[in-house]
Design a protein around this motif. Structure first.
Motif, PDB file in Angstrom:
ATOM      1  N   GLY A  25       0.908  -1.405  -0.011  1.00  0.00           N
ATOM      2  CA  GLY A  25       0.041   0.081   0.016  1.00  0.00           C
ATOM      3  C   GLY A  25       0.873   1.310  -0.071  1.00  0.00           C
ATOM      4  N   PHE A  26       1.868   1.122   0.595  1.00  0.00           N
ATOM      5  CA  PHE A  26       2.829   2.379   0.829  1.00  0.00           C
ATOM      6  C   PHE A  26       3.466   2.658  -0.431  1.00  0.00           C
ATOM      7  CE2 PHE A  26       3.272   2.046   5.514  1.00  0.00           C
ATOM      8  CZ  PHE A  26       2.836   3.045   5.713  1.00  0.00           C
ATOM      9  N   PHE A  27       3.651   1.748  -1.427  1.00  0.00           N
ATOM     10  CA  PHE A  27       4.350   1.633  -2.669  1.00  0.00           C
ATOM     11  C   PHE A  27       3.534   1.629  -3.805  1.00  0.00           C
ATOM     12  CE2 PHE A  27       7.645   0.615   0.399  1.00  0.00           C
ATOM     13  CZ  PHE A  27       8.520   1.526   0.345  1.00  0.00           C
ATOM     14  N   GLN A  28       2.195   1.802  -3.440  1.00  0.00           N
ATOM     15  CA  GLN A  28       1.127   1.576  -4.537  1.00  0.00           C
ATOM     16  C   GLN A  28       1.202   0.147  -5.208  1.00  0.00           C
ATOM     17  OE1 GLN A  28       1.234   5.250  -6.941  1.00  0.00           O
ATOM     18  NE2 GLN A  28       0.766   6.493  -5.222  1.00  0.00           N
ATOM     19  N   GLY A  29       1.503  -0.795  -4.683  1.00  0.00           N
ATOM     20  CA  GLY A  29       1.328  -2.199  -5.145  1.00  0.00           C
ATOM     21  C   GLY A  29       0.130  -2.924  -5.302  1.00  0.00           C
ATOM     22  N   PHE A  30       0.111  -3.943  -5.634  1.00  0.00           N
ATOM     23  CA  PHE A  30      -0.979  -4.878  -5.700  1.00  0.00           C
ATOM     24  C   PHE A  30      -1.119  -5.451  -4.452  1.00  0.00           C
ATOM     25  CE2 PHE A  30       0.269  -4.532 -10.403  1.00  0.00           C
ATOM     26  CZ  PHE A  30      -1.168  -4.062 -10.857  1.00  0.00           C
ATOM     27  N   PRO A  31      -2.577  -5.923  -3.941  1.00  0.00           N
ATOM     28  CA  PRO A  31      -2.514  -6.669  -2.977  1.00  0.00           C
ATOM     29  C   PRO A  31      -1.865  -8.009  -2.979  1.00  0.00           C
ATOM     30  CG  PRO A  31      -4.672  -6.214  -3.786  1.00  0.00           C
ATOM     31  CD  PRO A  31      -3.686  -5.847  -4.682  1.00  0.00           C
ATOM     32  N   VAL A  32      -1.291  -8.364  -1.569  1.00  0.00           N
ATOM     33  CA  VAL A  32      -0.428  -9.576  -1.729  1.00  0.00           C
ATOM     34  C   VAL A  32      -0.957 -11.015  -1.308  1.00  0.00           C
ATOM     35  CG1 VAL A  32       1.919 -10.440  -0.690  1.00  0.00           C
ATOM     36  CG2 VAL A  32       1.486  -7.897  -1.065  1.00  0.00           C
ATOM     37  N   SER A  33      -0.940 -11.960  -2.019  1.00  0.00           N
ATOM     38  CA  SER A  33      -1.308 -13.118  -1.486  1.00  0.00           C
ATOM     39  C   SER A  33      -0.326 -14.281  -2.038  1.00  0.00           C
ATOM     40  CB  SER A  33      -2.668 -13.374  -2.143  1.00  0.00           C
ATOM     41  OG  SER A  33      -3.490 -14.708  -1.733  1.00  0.00           O
ATOM     42  N   THR A  34      -0.923 -15.539  -1.705  1.00  0.00           N
ATOM     43  CA  THR A  34       0.053 -16.707  -2.231  1.00  0.00           C
ATOM     44  C   THR A  34      -0.342 -17.193  -3.590  1.00  0.00           C
ATOM     45  OG1 THR A  34      -1.541 -18.051  -1.081  1.00  0.00           O
ATOM     46  CG2 THR A  34       0.644 -17.478   0.182  1.00  0.00           C
ATOM     47  N   SER A  35       0.352 -18.066  -4.331  1.00  0.00           N
ATOM     48  CA  SER A  35       0.071 -18.769  -5.513  1.00  0.00           C
ATOM     49  C   SER A  35       0.121 -20.202  -5.302  1.00  0.00           C
ATOM     50  CB  SER A  35       0.856 -18.142  -6.451  1.00  0.00           C
ATOM     51  OG  SER A  35       0.827 -18.760  -7.868  1.00  0.00           O
ATOM     52  N   GLY A  36      -0.833 -20.889  -5.322  1.00  0.00           N
ATOM     53  CA  GLY A  36      -0.790 -22.295  -4.993  1.00  0.00           C
ATOM     54  C   GLY A  36      -0.095 -22.917  -6.235  1.00  0.00           C
ATOM     55  N   SER A  37      -0.435 -22.565  -7.415  1.00  0.00           N
ATOM     56  CA  SER A  37       0.453 -23.318  -8.581  1.00  0.00           C
ATOM     57  C   SER A  37       1.783 -22.842  -8.632  1.00  0.00           C
ATOM     58  CB  SER A  37      -0.335 -22.959  -9.854  1.00  0.00           C
ATOM     59  OG  SER A  37      -0.203 -21.335 -10.028  1.00  0.00           O
ATOM     60  N   ARG A  38       2.236 -21.578  -8.368  1.00  0.00           N
ATOM     61  CA  ARG A  38       3.449 -21.409  -8.217  1.00  0.00           C
ATOM     62  C   ARG A  38       4.235 -22.045  -7.092  1.00  0.00           C
ATOM     63  NH1 ARG A  38       3.332 -15.614  -8.469  1.00  0.00           N
ATOM     64  NH2 ARG A  38       3.292 -15.653  -6.288  1.00  0.00           N
ATOM     65  N   THR A  39       3.721 -22.120  -5.971  1.00  0.00           N
ATOM     66  CA  THR A  39       4.140 -23.032  -5.118  1.00  0.00           C
ATOM     67  C   THR A  39       4.403 -24.376  -5.294  1.00  0.00           C
ATOM     68  OG1 THR A  39       2.999 -21.508  -3.348  1.00  0.00           O
ATOM     69  CG2 THR A  39       3.958 -23.663  -2.637  1.00  0.00           C
ATOM     70  N   ALA A  40       3.391 -24.896  -5.942  1.00  0.00           N
ATOM     71  CA  ALA A  40       3.482 -26.476  -6.519  1.00  0.00           C
ATOM     72  C   ALA A  40       4.611 -26.545  -7.290  1.00  0.00           C
ATOM     73  CB  ALA A  40       2.172 -26.778  -7.069  1.00  0.00           C
ATOM     74  N   VAL A  41       4.702 -25.699  -8.179  1.00  0.00           N
ATOM     75  CA  VAL A  41       5.750 -25.816  -9.357  1.00  0.00           C
ATOM     76  C   VAL A  41       7.280 -25.742  -8.574  1.00  0.00           C
ATOM     77  CG1 VAL A  41       6.993 -24.673 -11.105  1.00  0.00           C
ATOM     78  CG2 VAL A  41       4.485 -24.758 -11.279  1.00  0.00           C
ATOM     79  N   ALA A  42       7.241 -24.728  -7.583  1.00  0.00           N
ATOM     80  CA  ALA A  42       8.368 -24.854  -6.882  1.00  0.00           C
ATOM     81  C   ALA A  42       8.848 -25.877  -6.271  1.00  0.00           C
ATOM     82  CB  ALA A  42       8.700 -23.603  -5.889  1.00  0.00           C
ATOM     83  N   GLU A  43       7.900 -26.402  -5.556  1.00  0.00           N
ATOM     84  CA  GLU A  43       7.879 -27.746  -4.718  1.00  0.00           C
ATOM     85  C   GLU A  43       8.569 -28.995  -5.806  1.00  0.00           C
ATOM     86  OE1 GLU A  43       5.940 -30.048  -1.172  1.00  0.00           O
ATOM     87  OE2 GLU A  43       4.635 -30.206  -3.290  1.00  0.00           O
TER      88      GLU A  43
END
Length: 152
Positions: free
Chosen positions: A51-69
């Motif tokens: 919010g301070f840097f006018q960014g997007f809301p932050v959340s996780t990514s299940g698909s990105r986490t699965a690819v990394a795992e």
């Protein structure tokens, strides 16, 4: 102000639910525990910083986490390396990415997301949780294949 608050609350609830479900799924695979309060503090702090840097809301990514795992990731360094690679590609190799078909990129995400499904785990759910999960699945599937017309 009320519509803004309602939208912000909805984003916060979805981000927290996504974060907790992703963390719980991957922690269960490793026999680890998830501390919900720490997850909420982490997501909250990240969203305040965004919010301070006018960014997007932050959340996780299940698909990105699965690819990394699946690639053998064991730490948060994977995210830093991924961000650096994406930055290099966007700055220096943008023209190469135009030839990658979008269905190929979609197939990568779908393959990773399929590893998140715990079909056997649905047997351990309470009956109401099972029905809610089926309704959610159908809602997502139907909205993806039959989008509503938004312009009139």
């Amino acid at each position: 102000m009320p519509p803004l608050f309602v939208g912000a609350l909805a984003i916060a609830v979805v981000a927290l639910a996504d974060t907790m479900s992703t963390a719980s799924a991957f922690a269960a695979r490793r026999g680890e525990q998830v501390r919900g309060n720490q997850e909420m503090i982490g997501i909250g702090a990240a969203n305040i910083a965004a919010g301070f840097f006018q960014g997007f809301p932050v959340s996780t990514s299940g698909s990105r986490t699965a690819v990394a795992e699946q690639a053998g990731s064991r730490s948060q360094v994977t995210g830093v390396v991924g961000a650096a690679v994406i930055t290099v590609v966007l700055v220096f190799a943008t023209s190469l990415m135009q030839y990658v078909p979008q269905p190929t990129l979609g197939a990568i995400v779908i393959a990773a997301a399929l590893s998140l499904a715990d079909v056997a785990g649905t047997r351990r759910q309470r009956r109401m949780e099972f029905y809610l999960s089926i309704i959610a699945l159908l809602g997502v599937a139907l909205s993806a294949c039959c989008p509503a017309s938004s312009s009139r």
